[in-house]
Write an enzyme that holds these catalytic residues in place. Structure first.
Site, PDB file in Angstrom:
ATOM      1  N   LEU A 201       0.807  -1.214  -0.050  1.00 30.98           N
ATOM      2  CA  LEU A 201       0.059   0.019  -0.048  1.00 30.98           C
ATOM      3  C   LEU A 201       1.102   1.232  -0.092  1.00 30.98           C
ATOM      4  O   LEU A 201       1.665   1.471   0.794  1.00 30.98           O
ATOM      5  CB  LEU A 201      -0.955  -0.080   1.254  1.00 30.98           C
ATOM      6  CG  LEU A 201      -1.876  -1.034   1.471  1.00 30.98           C
ATOM      7  CD1 LEU A 201      -2.585  -0.693   2.847  1.00 30.98           C
ATOM      8  CD2 LEU A 201      -2.985  -0.830   0.393  1.00 30.98           C
ATOM      9  N   HIS A 202       0.561   2.136  -1.015  1.00 31.40           N
ATOM     10  CA  HIS A 202       1.564   3.435  -0.929  1.00 31.40           C
ATOM     11  C   HIS A 202       0.765   4.445  -1.415  1.00 31.40           C
ATOM     12  O   HIS A 202       1.527   5.641  -1.078  1.00 31.40           O
ATOM     13  CB  HIS A 202       2.741   2.937  -1.560  1.00 31.40           C
ATOM     14  CG  HIS A 202       2.882   3.269  -3.222  1.00 31.40           C
ATOM     15  ND1 HIS A 202       2.138   2.246  -3.903  1.00 31.40           N
ATOM     16  CD2 HIS A 202       3.137   4.166  -3.999  1.00 31.40           C
ATOM     17  CE1 HIS A 202       2.087   2.635  -5.174  1.00 31.40           C
ATOM     18  NE2 HIS A 202       2.751   3.694  -5.381  1.00 31.40           N
ATOM     19  N   ARG A 203      -0.402   4.359  -2.076  1.00 28.40           N
ATOM     20  CA  ARG A 203      -0.697   5.459  -2.450  1.00 28.40           C
ATOM     21  C   ARG A 203      -1.550   6.495  -1.582  1.00 28.40           C
ATOM     22  O   ARG A 203      -2.338   5.875  -0.731  1.00 28.40           O
ATOM     23  CB  ARG A 203      -2.084   5.256  -3.775  1.00 28.40           C
ATOM     24  CG  ARG A 203      -1.598   4.319  -4.835  1.00 28.40           C
ATOM     25  CD  ARG A 203      -2.139   4.756  -6.152  1.00 28.40           C
ATOM     26  NE  ARG A 203      -1.797   3.761  -7.040  1.00 28.40           N
ATOM     27  CZ  ARG A 203      -0.751   4.099  -7.818  1.00 28.40           C
ATOM     28  NH1 ARG A 203      -0.439   5.621  -8.136  1.00 28.40           N
ATOM     29  NH2 ARG A 203      -0.185   3.408  -8.782  1.00 28.40           N
TER      30      ARG A 203
END
Ligand code: UD1
Length: 356
Positions: A201-203
């Site tokens: 998860l990075h957005r």
């Protein structure tokens, strides 16, 4: 013939690897690293593991707001381009490094080639969507990975300067899959010998809202199997700021993986949960089901062929969405068969020869 590649963030290093190899016999290839990603596991490890030459220029721009980061790159790139006096600037994908180099090259009237052109999410809240649209419309030649991307370019009036070359990331995934075959899966001891899911998860749309991030993490902690979460630096910062707990339930959080380890982990997993563009496609190519924690995808073929489902706002239902996926092996190859870098190189050289 001199070609400058500008890269700065993790997925661009992956795309650079096959392009550097394909360009080498035909052109003097200068690599510029903007420094957008600077953590060793987001940057240096890719250069060593994918056997990419050390960048000729490292701009060390680092993190910042979009305007500050992009503006600092633009100014520094102009200086480099002035010194190098190249025939073409080659940009990759959709990051702030991409759009900065596109603007710098356009202003200096250097031929601009855009690799991975024509992808659209049609979500104007995504920074990557601004970067792609601006870069495609600045480029002299758009190198598209898929038929869908070609159709987007045509509908925006860019068909005449677009060419379908396939997806260079596919070149790397297939080659790495064959290289790591038979080697052990690098899971932590607690997961060894057990089925597990792989997650990233990075957005900002997922990480920067405390309530949404908490719900996603709770959903992951309820999955049928333990989850190995490869944590991006931004996720770690937000989890700390919001007082959330990454080591909850079935989640095992570790740092970013090297590229060969990522491929081993996807292959070793029972499925993938991600908001990354690249990982959706890597899951498809390595034949692992994927749930994408977004409302739209640029890689629509992964969904159409049954390997990827968009969770959208159903973030509490990730366990049932994942269990509902039952993809069937396909012989379709919407991303090409591993020769995209060679085809992109031919297209670039033809374009430059046409100018001579
Ligand atoms: C960038 C790209 C995104 C791509 C992703 C791959 C843009 C707009 N986004 O997102 O399209 O999918 O790379 O990972 O260009 N940070 C570190 N160490 C680093 C780099 C970043 O700690 O080496 C932290 C910083 O707090 C920084 C934040 O991560 O502010 C975000 O980094 P940034 O490069 O702005 O964007 P990414 O989220 O990595």
């Amino acid at each position: 013939m001199k070609i400058i590649s500008v890269v700065g963030a993790r997925p661009q290093f992956v795309k650079l690897a096959p392009m550097a190899r394909a360009l080498a016999p035909h052109a003097e290839h200068v690599i510029v690293h903007t420094g957008q990603h600077y953590d060793p596991m987001l940057s240096a490890s890719f250069f060593s593991e994918l056997d990419i030459a050390t960048p000729n220029h490292h701009l060390a721009i680092g993190s910042g707001t979009h305007g500050h980061q992009t503006g600092a790159m633009l100014a520094a790139l102009e200086d480099v381009f002035a010194v190098e006096n190249a025939d073409s600037v080659l940009v990759y994908g959709d990051t702030n490094s991409t759009v900065a180099a596109a603007i710098a090259a356009t202003k200096m009237q250097i031929r601009l080639h855009h690799l991975e052109a024509g992808l659209r999410s049609f979500n104007r809240a995504m920074p990557e969507e601004h970067n792609r649209v601006l870069t495609d419309h600045s480029a002299d030649l758009c190198l598209a990975p898929t038929e869908v991307a070609m159709a987007h370019l045509a509908s925006e009036g860019l068909g005449a300067r677009s060419v379908l070359v396939g997806d260079v990331m596919t070149d790397v995934v297939l080659e790495t899959r064959d290289r790591v075959a038979g080697s052990p899966c690098p899971v932590p001891d607690a997961l060894r010998g057990r089925p597990f899911y792989l997650a990233t998860l990075h957005r900002p749309s997922n990480t920067d809202d405390a309530e949404r991030l908490g719900r996603i993490l709770r959903s992951l902690s309820r999955l049928e199997h333990p989850v190995l979460l490869l944590a991006h630096p931004r996720l770690l910062v937000r989890v700390h700021d919001f007082g959330l707990d990454l080591a909850d339930g079935r989640i095992h959080a570790v740092g970013a993986a090297s590229y060969p380890d990522l491929v081993r982990l996807v292959l070793g997993s029972a499925g993938v949960i991600t908001d990354s563009g690249g990982l959706q496609k890597e899951s498809f190519l390595l034949q692992r089901p994927c749930v994408t924690v977004r409302s739209e995808t640029e890689w629509t073929e992964t969904v159409d062929l049954g390997w990827n489902t968009l969770a959208g706002d159903r973030i509490d239902e990730i366990p049932s969405i994942l269990q509902g996926l039952d993809p069937v092996a396909t012989t379709e190859a919407p991303y090409g068969t591993g020769d995209a870098a060679i085809r992109a190189t031919e297209a670039i050289l033809n374009d430059l020869a046409g100018l001579a």
